[in-house]
Design a protein around this motif. Structure first.
Motif, PDB file in Angstrom:
ATOM      1  N   MET A   1     -37.142  72.094  59.885  1.00  0.00           N
ATOM      2  CA  MET A   1     -38.346  72.601  59.283  1.00  0.00           C
ATOM      3  C   MET A   1     -38.915  73.714  60.178  1.00  0.00           C
ATOM      4  N   ALA A   2     -39.400  74.758  59.589  1.00  0.00           N
ATOM      5  CA  ALA A   2     -39.935  75.909  60.313  1.00  0.00           C
ATOM      6  C   ALA A   2     -41.330  75.595  60.841  1.00  0.00           C
ATOM      7  N   ILE A   3     -41.635  76.207  61.976  1.00  0.00           N
ATOM      8  CA  ILE A   3     -42.958  76.039  62.567  1.00  0.00           C
ATOM      9  C   ILE A   3     -43.936  76.894  61.774  1.00  0.00           C
ATOM     10  N   SER A   4     -45.051  76.287  61.401  1.00  0.00           N
ATOM     11  CA  SER A   4     -46.023  77.010  60.609  1.00  0.00           C
ATOM     12  C   SER A   4     -46.725  78.083  61.441  1.00  0.00           C
ATOM     13  N   LYS A   5     -47.297  79.039  60.738  1.00  0.00           N
ATOM     14  CA  LYS A   5     -48.011  80.132  61.383  1.00  0.00           C
ATOM     15  C   LYS A   5     -49.173  79.603  62.219  1.00  0.00           C
ATOM     16  N   SER A   6     -49.904  78.643  61.705  1.00  0.00           N
ATOM     17  CA  SER A   6     -51.054  78.088  62.431  1.00  0.00           C
ATOM     18  C   SER A   6     -50.591  77.340  63.680  1.00  0.00           C
ATOM     19  N   ALA A   7     -49.437  76.686  63.629  1.00  0.00           N
ATOM     20  CA  ALA A   7     -48.910  75.982  64.799  1.00  0.00           C
ATOM     21  C   ALA A   7     -48.522  76.979  65.887  1.00  0.00           C
ATOM     22  N   LYS A   8     -47.958  78.118  65.506  1.00  0.00           N
ATOM     23  CA  LYS A   8     -47.604  79.158  66.469  1.00  0.00           C
ATOM     24  C   LYS A   8     -48.864  79.700  67.139  1.00  0.00           C
ATOM     25  N   ILE A   9     -49.888  79.913  66.333  1.00  0.00           N
ATOM     26  CA  ILE A   9     -51.148  80.420  66.878  1.00  0.00           C
ATOM     27  C   ILE A   9     -51.758  79.395  67.826  1.00  0.00           C
TER      28      ILE A   9
END
Length: 85
Positions: A1-9
């Protein structure tokens, strides 16, 4: 599963917070080293003045009051008149 944009932030935020904390610790250490260096300089200056430990408080009080080395109080020194007068 890909890391969400909010998780990266959020990961970036945590990384920056860690760097800030590290820099704050470094600032505190540098401030302490600065204080110690100033204190060493003060001690060297006082030792170079050849003042006894018992006389030191009186000398420091005179310096604080601004009377050290003055033979005439400031209020009694005549002010220079301007050349235009």
């Amino acid at each position: 599963m890909a890391i969400s944009k909010s998780a990266k932030i959020m990961a970036e935020i945590e990384k920056v917070k860690a760097k800030i904390s590290e820099q704050q610790a470094k600032v505190k250490e540098l401030e302490q080293r600065h204080r110690e260096a100033e204190n060493e300089e003060i001690v060297d200056i006082v030792r170079g003045m050849s003042i006894s430990l018992s006389d030191l408080p009186a000398v420091l009080q005179s310096m604080k009051a601004g009377t050290l080395g003055q033979s005439v109080p400031k209020s009694e020194i005549p002010e220079k008149e301007d050349a235009a007068e």
